[in-house]
Design a protein around this motif. Sequence first.
Motif, PDB file in Angstrom:
ATOM      1  N   TRP A 194     -34.084  -1.734  32.625  1.00  0.00           N
ATOM      2  CA  TRP A 194     -33.628  -1.258  31.319  1.00  0.00           C
ATOM      3  C   TRP A 194     -32.125  -1.453  31.204  1.00  0.00           C
ATOM      4  CZ3 TRP A 194     -35.877   3.826  28.906  1.00  0.00           C
ATOM      5  CH2 TRP A 194     -37.230   3.641  28.610  1.00  0.00           C
ATOM      6  N   GLY A 195     -31.679  -1.767  29.994  1.00  0.00           N
ATOM      7  CA  GLY A 195     -30.257  -1.883  29.741  1.00  0.00           C
ATOM      8  C   GLY A 195     -29.826  -0.877  28.694  1.00  0.00           C
ATOM      9  N   ALA A 196     -28.554  -0.551  28.711  1.00  0.00           N
ATOM     10  CA  ALA A 196     -28.014   0.378  27.726  1.00  0.00           C
ATOM     11  C   ALA A 196     -27.391  -0.420  26.580  1.00  0.00           C
ATOM     12  CB  ALA A 196     -26.956   1.263  28.362  1.00  0.00           C
ATOM     13  N   PRO A 197     -27.891  -0.248  25.353  1.00  0.00           N
ATOM     14  CA  PRO A 197     -27.328  -0.993  24.225  1.00  0.00           C
ATOM     15  C   PRO A 197     -25.968  -0.434  23.820  1.00  0.00           C
ATOM     16  CG  PRO A 197     -28.964   0.560  23.432  1.00  0.00           C
ATOM     17  CD  PRO A 197     -28.996   0.644  24.938  1.00  0.00           C
ATOM     18  N   SER A 198     -25.133  -1.299  23.290  1.00  0.00           N
ATOM     19  CA  SER A 198     -23.844  -0.852  22.762  1.00  0.00           C
ATOM     20  C   SER A 198     -24.074   0.005  21.518  1.00  0.00           C
ATOM     21  CB  SER A 198     -22.974  -2.057  22.400  1.00  0.00           C
ATOM     22  OG  SER A 198     -21.815  -1.649  21.704  1.00  0.00           O
ATOM     23  N   VAL A 199     -23.262   1.022  21.352  1.00  0.00           N
ATOM     24  CA  VAL A 199     -23.349   1.852  20.143  1.00  0.00           C
ATOM     25  C   VAL A 199     -22.165   1.561  19.218  1.00  0.00           C
ATOM     26  CG1 VAL A 199     -24.627   3.698  21.293  1.00  0.00           C
ATOM     27  CG2 VAL A 199     -22.122   3.777  21.260  1.00  0.00           C
ATOM     28  N   VAL A 200     -21.496   0.425  19.452  1.00  0.00           N
ATOM     29  CA  VAL A 200     -20.312   0.058  18.676  1.00  0.00           C
ATOM     30  C   VAL A 200     -20.546  -1.256  17.945  1.00  0.00           C
ATOM     31  CG1 VAL A 200     -17.893  -0.681  18.866  1.00  0.00           C
ATOM     32  CG2 VAL A 200     -18.696   1.306  20.151  1.00  0.00           C
ATOM     33  N   ASP A 201     -20.127  -1.318  16.689  1.00  0.00           N
ATOM     34  CA  ASP A 201     -20.163  -2.546  15.910  1.00  0.00           C
ATOM     35  C   ASP A 201     -18.811  -3.230  16.077  1.00  0.00           C
ATOM     36  OD1 ASP A 201     -20.148  -4.579  14.036  1.00  0.00           O
ATOM     37  OD2 ASP A 201     -21.098  -3.393  12.456  1.00  0.00           O
ATOM     38  N   ALA A 202     -18.787  -4.274  16.900  1.00  0.00           N
ATOM     39  CA  ALA A 202     -17.518  -4.922  17.225  1.00  0.00           C
ATOM     40  C   ALA A 202     -16.871  -5.592  16.020  1.00  0.00           C
ATOM     41  CB  ALA A 202     -17.745  -5.959  18.326  1.00  0.00           C
ATOM     42  N   ASN A 203     -17.656  -5.897  15.001  1.00  0.00           N
ATOM     43  CA  ASN A 203     -17.108  -6.591  13.830  1.00  0.00           C
ATOM     44  C   ASN A 203     -16.393  -5.660  12.865  1.00  0.00           C
ATOM     45  OD1 ASN A 203     -18.120  -9.154  14.624  1.00  0.00           O
ATOM     46  ND2 ASN A 203     -20.156  -8.582  13.865  1.00  0.00           N
ATOM     47  N   SER A 204     -16.670  -4.371  12.973  1.00  0.00           N
ATOM     48  CA  SER A 204     -16.090  -3.440  11.999  1.00  0.00           C
ATOM     49  C   SER A 204     -15.281  -2.317  12.634  1.00  0.00           C
ATOM     50  CB  SER A 204     -17.208  -2.828  11.143  1.00  0.00           C
ATOM     51  OG  SER A 204     -18.098  -2.062  11.956  1.00  0.00           O
ATOM     52  N   ASP A 205     -15.151  -2.329  13.942  1.00  0.00           N
ATOM     53  CA  ASP A 205     -14.409  -1.275  14.647  1.00  0.00           C
ATOM     54  C   ASP A 205     -14.963   0.116  14.360  1.00  0.00           C
ATOM     55  OD1 ASP A 205     -12.657  -2.951  15.957  1.00  0.00           O
ATOM     56  OD2 ASP A 205     -11.159  -2.898  14.363  1.00  0.00           O
ATOM     57  N   THR A 206     -16.262   0.209  14.181  1.00  0.00           N
ATOM     58  CA  THR A 206     -16.917   1.493  13.958  1.00  0.00           C
ATOM     59  C   THR A 206     -18.112   1.600  14.893  1.00  0.00           C
ATOM     60  OG1 THR A 206     -18.435   0.638  12.260  1.00  0.00           O
ATOM     61  CG2 THR A 206     -16.278   1.449  11.513  1.00  0.00           C
ATOM     62  N   VAL A 207     -18.674   2.771  14.962  1.00  0.00           N
ATOM     63  CA  VAL A 207     -19.923   2.896  15.702  1.00  0.00           C
ATOM     64  C   VAL A 207     -21.028   2.189  14.929  1.00  0.00           C
ATOM     65  CG1 VAL A 207     -19.270   5.047  16.828  1.00  0.00           C
ATOM     66  CG2 VAL A 207     -20.476   5.120  14.640  1.00  0.00           C
ATOM     67  N   ASP A 208     -22.034   1.774  15.647  1.00  0.00           N
ATOM     68  CA  ASP A 208     -23.193   1.134  15.037  1.00  0.00           C
ATOM     69  C   ASP A 208     -24.200   2.239  14.700  1.00  0.00           C
ATOM     70  OD1 ASP A 208     -25.485  -0.249  14.383  1.00  0.00           O
ATOM     71  OD2 ASP A 208     -25.331  -1.675  16.046  1.00  0.00           O
ATOM     72  N   TYR A 209     -24.336   2.528  13.431  1.00  0.00           N
ATOM     73  CA  TYR A 209     -25.172   3.670  13.041  1.00  0.00           C
ATOM     74  C   TYR A 209     -26.663   3.411  13.257  1.00  0.00           C
ATOM     75  CZ  TYR A 209     -20.907   5.594  11.123  1.00  0.00           C
ATOM     76  OH  TYR A 209     -19.625   6.082  10.999  1.00  0.00           O
ATOM     77  N   ARG A 210     -27.010   2.203  13.643  1.00  0.00           N
ATOM     78  CA  ARG A 210     -28.405   1.939  14.036  1.00  0.00           C
ATOM     79  C   ARG A 210     -28.658   2.495  15.444  1.00  0.00           C
ATOM     80  NH1 ARG A 210     -28.260  -4.418  13.370  1.00  0.00           N
ATOM     81  NH2 ARG A 210     -26.331  -3.926  14.522  1.00  0.00           N
ATOM     82  N   GLN A 211     -27.580   2.696  16.202  1.00  0.00           N
ATOM     83  CA  GLN A 211     -27.690   3.187  17.570  1.00  0.00           C
ATOM     84  C   GLN A 211     -27.095   4.591  17.754  1.00  0.00           C
ATOM     85  OE1 GLN A 211     -29.335   1.571  19.854  1.00  0.00           O
ATOM     86  NE2 GLN A 211     -29.524  -0.459  18.924  1.00  0.00           N
TER      87      GLN A 211
END
Length: 280
Positions: free
Chosen positions: A145-162
């Motif tokens: 298992w891997g841990a997904p990123s919770v950050v949206d690198a394109n917008s400098d915000t958290v990824d609200y899908r995660q």
Amino acid sequence: MSKILLIAIYLFSGCTLADSVPQKWAKRTTPTVDLVPQSIGTYTNGCISGAVSLPLSGTGYQVMRLSRNRFYGHATLIQFIQQLGQVAADQQLGTLLIGDLGQARGGPTPSGHRSHQTGLDVDIWFLLSKQLDNRLLSANERETWGAPSVVDANSDTVDYRQWTQAHEKVLEAAARHPDVDRIFVNPSIKQELCTHKTAASAVWLRKIRPWWKHDDHFHVRLKCPKGNPYCQGQPAVPETDGCDASLAWWFSAEAKAPSKPGKPTPPPPLPALCEQVLNQ
């Protein structure tokens, strides 16, 4: 000292002449037998005697990447993880997936992980496994298992899908623990927490420190425990909540594209006491 005697000493200690310092520490797969755990040196240049093994599964948590054999730490770290797991279970936040603590005797690792040397650091994944339904992960799942990123690198915000409110509650619970010195997270996560800050949250928000990467896990660092005179802590975190210009710098061009470092300097020698820990 003759060459033959030198080789005999290395063979008796379980090392070879080709072993690097980190490899020597990795080969010590059991803790020293000490009644009172002792963290020695700094978080990035030290070791631990009398480390305790974290049970691989417990209320609200499960340990990942068992093959790395990095589930040892100071007794205070083991207690912290178990207490945080209990909070996660009580508040139904999901199962905490625990990454690296430290090696059985601490010290540097072959993978180059600079910290985690004194049994006072732990990585906790942002993947909160609510879908587990209280089942234990298989050995294969813990390795793959891997841990997904919770950050949206394109917008400098958290990824609200995660990212969910549960993540914020886990970070708050961890930061409020009296033994915690600081917690490293991605700057975008710190920024997200700052958007919800209140006067009361400054008490724990100050411990949340922005750092490069840390987008798929957070890194908890405990204070030097009482009765550990050889443990060297860090300067105290600032009294402010950290939601000021110091945070804005992390989104600057300088922070995003730091200049390439020159030739790395070799780490300083480990504390003399660590040689005793290594060879017990």
